[in-house]
Scaffold this active site. Sequence first.
Site, PDB file in Angstrom:
ATOM      1  N   HIS A 190      -5.679 -47.764 -16.218  1.00 45.56           N
ATOM      2  CA  HIS A 190      -5.838 -48.466 -17.496  1.00 45.56           C
ATOM      3  C   HIS A 190      -5.398 -49.936 -17.457  1.00 45.56           C
ATOM      4  O   HIS A 190      -4.556 -50.407 -18.212  1.00 45.56           O
ATOM      5  CB  HIS A 190      -5.287 -47.701 -18.699  1.00 45.56           C
ATOM      6  CG  HIS A 190      -3.860 -47.219 -18.648  1.00 45.56           C
ATOM      7  ND1 HIS A 190      -2.810 -48.030 -18.370  1.00 45.56           N
ATOM      8  CD2 HIS A 190      -3.333 -46.000 -18.887  1.00 45.56           C
ATOM      9  CE1 HIS A 190      -1.688 -47.344 -18.440  1.00 45.56           C
ATOM     10  NE2 HIS A 190      -1.985 -46.100 -18.737  1.00 45.56           N
ATOM     11  N   HIS A 224       4.685 -34.512 -21.058  1.00 44.81           N
ATOM     12  CA  HIS A 224       3.952 -35.712 -21.504  1.00 44.81           C
ATOM     13  C   HIS A 224       2.468 -35.364 -21.594  1.00 44.81           C
ATOM     14  O   HIS A 224       1.923 -34.723 -20.687  1.00 44.81           O
ATOM     15  CB  HIS A 224       4.204 -36.822 -20.484  1.00 44.81           C
ATOM     16  CG  HIS A 224       3.584 -38.141 -20.803  1.00 44.81           C
ATOM     17  ND1 HIS A 224       3.237 -38.529 -22.073  1.00 44.81           N
ATOM     18  CD2 HIS A 224       3.259 -39.200 -19.997  1.00 44.81           C
ATOM     19  CE1 HIS A 224       2.731 -39.747 -22.040  1.00 44.81           C
ATOM     20  NE2 HIS A 224       2.720 -40.173 -20.797  1.00 44.81           N
ATOM     21  N   GLU A 232      -0.155 -37.608 -21.941  1.00 44.32           N
ATOM     22  CA  GLU A 232      -1.176 -38.545 -21.456  1.00 44.32           C
ATOM     23  C   GLU A 232      -2.034 -37.826 -20.411  1.00 44.32           C
ATOM     24  O   GLU A 232      -1.549 -36.988 -19.640  1.00 44.32           O
ATOM     25  CB  GLU A 232      -0.538 -39.820 -20.873  1.00 44.32           C
ATOM     26  CG  GLU A 232      -1.607 -40.882 -20.631  1.00 44.32           C
ATOM     27  CD  GLU A 232      -1.066 -42.296 -20.413  1.00 44.32           C
ATOM     28  OE1 GLU A 232       0.156 -42.488 -20.360  1.00 44.32           O
ATOM     29  OE2 GLU A 232      -1.906 -43.218 -20.304  1.00 44.32           O
ATOM     30  N   ASP A 244      -3.351 -38.219 -17.584  1.00 43.98           N
ATOM     31  CA  ASP A 244      -3.086 -38.106 -16.141  1.00 43.98           C
ATOM     32  C   ASP A 244      -2.193 -36.904 -15.847  1.00 43.98           C
ATOM     33  O   ASP A 244      -2.120 -36.437 -14.707  1.00 43.98           O
ATOM     34  CB  ASP A 244      -2.490 -39.393 -15.557  1.00 43.98           C
ATOM     35  CG  ASP A 244      -1.359 -39.989 -16.368  1.00 43.98           C
ATOM     36  OD1 ASP A 244      -1.304 -39.753 -17.583  1.00 43.98           O
ATOM     37  OD2 ASP A 244      -0.527 -40.690 -15.778  1.00 43.98           O
ATOM     38  N   HIS A 255       6.814 -42.222 -22.082  1.00 43.72           N
ATOM     39  CA  HIS A 255       5.997 -43.391 -22.301  1.00 43.72           C
ATOM     40  C   HIS A 255       5.194 -43.330 -23.601  1.00 43.72           C
ATOM     41  O   HIS A 255       4.674 -44.344 -24.078  1.00 43.72           O
ATOM     42  CB  HIS A 255       5.080 -43.493 -21.071  1.00 43.72           C
ATOM     43  CG  HIS A 255       3.900 -44.351 -21.122  1.00 43.72           C
ATOM     44  ND1 HIS A 255       2.666 -43.972 -20.704  1.00 43.72           N
ATOM     45  CD2 HIS A 255       3.774 -45.626 -21.550  1.00 43.72           C
ATOM     46  CE1 HIS A 255       1.817 -44.953 -20.846  1.00 43.72           C
ATOM     47  NE2 HIS A 255       2.456 -45.962 -21.344  1.00 43.72           N
ATOM     48  N   ASP A 271       7.048 -39.808 -16.776  1.00 46.48           N
ATOM     49  CA  ASP A 271       6.654 -41.139 -16.279  1.00 46.48           C
ATOM     50  C   ASP A 271       7.854 -41.969 -15.797  1.00 46.48           C
ATOM     51  O   ASP A 271       7.708 -42.817 -14.901  1.00 46.48           O
ATOM     52  CB  ASP A 271       5.967 -41.932 -17.396  1.00 46.48           C
ATOM     53  CG  ASP A 271       4.485 -41.613 -17.520  1.00 46.48           C
ATOM     54  OD1 ASP A 271       3.910 -41.059 -16.568  1.00 46.48           O
ATOM     55  OD2 ASP A 271       3.913 -41.921 -18.573  1.00 46.48           O
ATOM     56  N   TYR A 302       5.757 -50.918 -11.491  1.00 46.14           N
ATOM     57  CA  TYR A 302       5.490 -49.838 -12.458  1.00 46.14           C
ATOM     58  C   TYR A 302       6.288 -50.100 -13.742  1.00 46.14           C
ATOM     59  O   TYR A 302       5.757 -50.009 -14.847  1.00 46.14           O
ATOM     60  CB  TYR A 302       5.897 -48.514 -11.802  1.00 46.14           C
ATOM     61  CG  TYR A 302       5.686 -47.276 -12.624  1.00 46.14           C
ATOM     62  CD1 TYR A 302       4.521 -46.521 -12.494  1.00 46.14           C
ATOM     63  CD2 TYR A 302       6.657 -46.823 -13.513  1.00 46.14           C
ATOM     64  CE1 TYR A 302       4.339 -45.361 -13.229  1.00 46.14           C
ATOM     65  CE2 TYR A 302       6.482 -45.671 -14.247  1.00 46.14           C
ATOM     66  CZ  TYR A 302       5.319 -44.941 -14.100  1.00 46.14           C
ATOM     67  OH  TYR A 302       5.147 -43.794 -14.829  1.00 46.14           O
ATOM     68  N   HIS A 356       5.000 -39.418 -11.094  1.00 42.68           N
ATOM     69  CA  HIS A 356       4.222 -40.279 -10.194  1.00 42.68           C
ATOM     70  C   HIS A 356       5.105 -40.703  -9.018  1.00 42.68           C
ATOM     71  O   HIS A 356       6.265 -41.099  -9.223  1.00 42.68           O
ATOM     72  CB  HIS A 356       3.775 -41.567 -10.893  1.00 42.68           C
ATOM     73  CG  HIS A 356       2.835 -41.365 -12.039  1.00 42.68           C
ATOM     74  ND1 HIS A 356       1.542 -40.921 -11.877  1.00 42.68           N
ATOM     75  CD2 HIS A 356       2.995 -41.560 -13.370  1.00 42.68           C
ATOM     76  CE1 HIS A 356       0.950 -40.868 -13.059  1.00 42.68           C
ATOM     77  NE2 HIS A 356       1.811 -41.240 -13.986  1.00 42.68           N
TER      78      HIS A 356
HETATM   79 FE1  FEO Z   1       2.093 -41.995 -19.556  1.00 43.46          FE
HETATM   80 FE2  FEO Z   1       1.622 -41.021 -16.261  1.00 43.46          FE
HETATM   81  O1  FEO Z   1       1.276 -41.163 -18.102  1.00 43.46           O
END
Ligand code: FEO
Length: 397
Positions: free
Chosen positions: A24, A78, A80, A82, A145, A164, A192, A225
């Site tokens: 994104h 989370h 989101e 991903d 996040h 995240d 990041y 991640h």
């Molecule tokens: Fe806020 Fe890795 O997504």
Amino acid sequence: MTAIEVKKDVYWVGAVDWNVRDFHGYSTERGTTYNAYLIKDEKVALVDTVKHDFKSDLVHNIRQLMDPADIDYIIVNHVELDHSGSLPMMVDLIKPEKIFCTANGKRAMISHFHREDWPFEVVKTGDEICLGSQTVRFIETKMLHWPDSMFSYLVEEKLLFSSDAFGQHLASSQRFDDQLPLDELLSSAAKYYANILLVFSPLVQKLLAQVKEMGLDIEMIAPDHGPIWRSDPGLIVSSYERWSRQETVNKVLVVYDTMWKSTEKMAKSICAGLENEGVEVRLMSARICHRSDIMAEMLDAKAIIVGSATLNNNIMPRIADILTYVKGLRPLGRIGASFGSFGWSGEAVRQLDGYLEDIGVDVVAEGLRIKNVPDHDGYKKCVELGAAVGRAVIESK
Ligand code: FEO
């Protein structure tokens, strides 16, 4: 890729995305990972899932350990996509007894997947579930996040699933911090932070204080991640403390776009003025440098000097892109100035000052405009602008 035991009866079962280059708007030149974890106990819990395109990697990794249908719980730290893109398929496959999430998590899942019938179990900070010999404690981390975010802490193993937070976009065949060069890890974690979390820095500080107050003993941090922090989790926590305070050094970014190289010539002379004052300089062409790499440099830069030629009575579009992006991430306490060459109308410099003020940058020198190509006197003015900002940087400490 294979499932890997990260702690006793806790397995990494996620996916490595070697090819993603745009997250994104953030340039992920090293790819990323979508980490998911399986805790095997009397009750088996899957912590997070992966991006939709990687669902077969997740299932394959789980199948190396057990039949996915035997998983009891899904913990959604989370929503989101991903981390939840493969959730509908996994819920169909697992038919979990419960899906643990925050109240905002439940709302986010319903508005993403439209499945009010899922067995949601809403939790809040301090709630615990017993899996048998292991306990999971939940900590809400609103806006880190998204509003739905939370941490899950495996009490007996002193393992924090941090979603995240403390992550990085870094694909690797290694799963742990001590298997990768430390400077690479920290620069990737800093990029990041600058691009994902900087805007939430006040909340990061509050959360770190709260975690300290709770007295959590953390032996390992497993983010969603990048590598798992097992050798020295305190290092990434202290880095977050520093980054969230928005501490800067005597470093100045000179970011510019140019039409016929005049603004570039100005930029180089401004750098000379900065160097004369002994401050560190980064010259960053908007045509060469990605907005997210500029943001990464911005993390500890005290000042930004922005240049643009005037194009159709406006600033150049790449500069507008970068400044819009920087504004959204809300760096605090920076100083700056503007410059640019022009042919006839020359609105860019005034507009750049407006952008800088909008970002919250304290403009410490008058914007410098030069008609067409700088002459000797023009170069001198550029050096003087750089020197003025350089002195302001040093005096601001
Ligand atoms: Fe806020 Fe890795 O997504």
